[in-house]
Design a protein around this motif. Structure first.
Motif, short mmCIF file in Angstrom:
data_model
loop_
_atom_site.label_atom_id
_atom_site.label_comp_id
_atom_site.label_asym_id
_atom_site.label_seq_id
_atom_site.Cartn_x
_atom_site.Cartn_y
_atom_site.Cartn_z
N GLY A 14 39.75 46.21 10.50
CA GLY A 14 40.25 45.29 11.51
C GLY A 14 41.37 45.85 12.35
O GLY A 14 42.20 45.09 12.88
N ARG A 15 41.42 47.19 12.49
CA ARG A 15 42.52 47.81 13.24
C ARG A 15 42.23 47.92 14.73
O ARG A 15 43.08 48.40 15.48
N LEU A 16 41.06 47.49 15.17
CA LEU A 16 40.66 47.70 16.56
C LEU A 16 40.32 46.36 17.22
O LEU A 16 39.71 45.49 16.60
N ASP A 17 40.71 46.22 18.48
CA ASP A 17 40.24 45.11 19.30
C ASP A 17 39.03 45.61 20.08
O ASP A 17 39.15 46.40 21.02
N LEU A 18 37.85 45.14 19.68
CA LEU A 18 36.60 45.67 20.19
C LEU A 18 36.01 44.72 21.23
O LEU A 18 35.87 43.52 20.99
N ALA A 19 35.63 45.28 22.37
CA ALA A 19 35.03 44.53 23.46
C ALA A 19 33.55 44.89 23.58
O ALA A 19 33.03 45.74 22.85
N THR A 20 32.87 44.24 24.50
CA THR A 20 31.51 44.61 24.85
C THR A 20 31.45 44.93 26.34
O THR A 20 32.38 44.63 27.09
N ALA A 21 30.36 45.53 26.76
CA ALA A 21 30.10 45.62 28.19
C ALA A 21 29.90 44.22 28.75
O ALA A 21 29.45 43.32 28.05
N PRO A 22 30.25 44.00 30.01
CA PRO A 22 29.99 42.68 30.60
C PRO A 22 28.50 42.35 30.59
O PRO A 22 27.66 43.20 30.87
N MET A 23 28.18 41.11 30.23
CA MET A 23 26.81 40.62 30.37
C MET A 23 26.77 39.74 31.62
O MET A 23 27.47 38.73 31.71
N ILE A 24 25.95 40.15 32.58
CA ILE A 24 25.82 39.42 33.83
C ILE A 24 24.60 38.52 33.75
O ILE A 24 23.51 38.96 33.42
N SER A 25 24.79 37.23 34.01
CA SER A 25 23.73 36.23 33.98
C SER A 25 23.43 35.82 35.41
O SER A 25 24.31 35.35 36.12
#
Length: 267
Positions: free
Chosen positions: A250-261
């Motif tokens: 849990g040492r990282l703040d993980l994001a994702t690529a933007p999902m465009i709808s």
């Protein structure tokens, strides 16, 4: 989530054991966004829906709740192994390749594909198939990633752990691009829908900056592709093990690529 060009080989194969974990994490992250759009489009009792590249069961089940016993949900993918248990009632499961097979007959009130087109070599043909499947007044809802808009796994690159995470994510993008993925495709969806002759086009984007589901998704994804990262010299086993340990701790703040709808209506 899993339609793919069989010649190139889909990087995140449904047959791998981690696929079910990925489907669960993707559902937790993106189902609320998907169904916000589905509800905005007015999908309700008695309607016919086609879910393309369904992969996991969560979206077909959510659509089935909305169309009720008088509606139908057709869920298709090249590999439907994760959906057999939801077939029955209003949900029909079929093997289908949206780039090669004709659209199912009958016409649909909603055609939906999430995280599918970005992986396909023949995106244009797939889109033509989807549009042909719409009834007059039917809605097409496409949701796809745009890793080039936000390429970092850790947008807050504050130390060596985050730099390692971002380097491994860069390796993942390299593997995707080699298989024909368009890493800037998501942003094109509004134009693509207008050029396909659809009306009332709308679009937005969503991505989490940090979430427990992002960590689950990252671990499953890295385990699926680690042998390819090592084979191509994009990372060592030691680096991958270190990264997985950082994720687990849990040492990282993980994001994702933007999902465009993006959605549009067939006139």
């Amino acid at each position: 989530m899993a339609e793919h060009d069989a010649e190139r080989g889909y990087l995140l194969d449904n047959r791998q054991s981690q696929a079910g974990v990925r489907f669960g994490a993707l559902a937790e992250l993106f189902d609320p966004v998907t169904f916000r759009h589905v509800d905005r489009l007015g999908i309700g009792p008695g309607m016919r829906c086609w879910e393309i590249g369904a992969g996991g069961p969560s979206v077909p089940l959510g659509l089935a709740e909305r169309v009720g016993p008088t509606g139908t949900v057709l869920a298709t993918d090249i590999d439907v192994s994760w959906m057999h248990h939801v077939a029955g009632g209003v949900i029909e499961v079929q093997t289908h390749d949206v780039t090669a097979d004709p659209p199912p007959p009958g016409g649909f009130d909603l055609v939906h594909a999430r995280l599918v087109l970005v992986h396909l070599a023949d995106r244009a043909e797939a889109l033509r198939t989807m549009v042909r499947a719409l009834r007059p007044g039917g809605r097409l809802l496409l949701e796809d990633a745009d890793p080039a808009l936000q390429p970092l796994l850790c947008p807050d690159e504050s130390g060596p752990e985050q730099r390692l995470a971002n380097r491994l994510r860069s390796g993942f993008r390299t593997l995707m691009a080699e298989r024909g993925a368009d890493l800037s495709y998501g942003r094109t969806l509004p134009r693509v829908l207008r050029e396909a002759g659809l009306a009332g086009v709308q679009a937005d984007a969503y991505f989490p900056i940090t979430s427990p589901a992002c960590a689950v998704l990252e671990e499953a994804t890295v385990r699926q592709i680690r042998h390819r990262l090592v084979e191509q010299g994009l990372a060592t086993d030691e680096e991958i093990d270190r990264h997985l340990a950082n994720v687990a701790a849990g040492r990282l703040d993980l994001a994702t690529a933007p999902m465009i709808s993006a959605s549009g209506r067939r006139p």
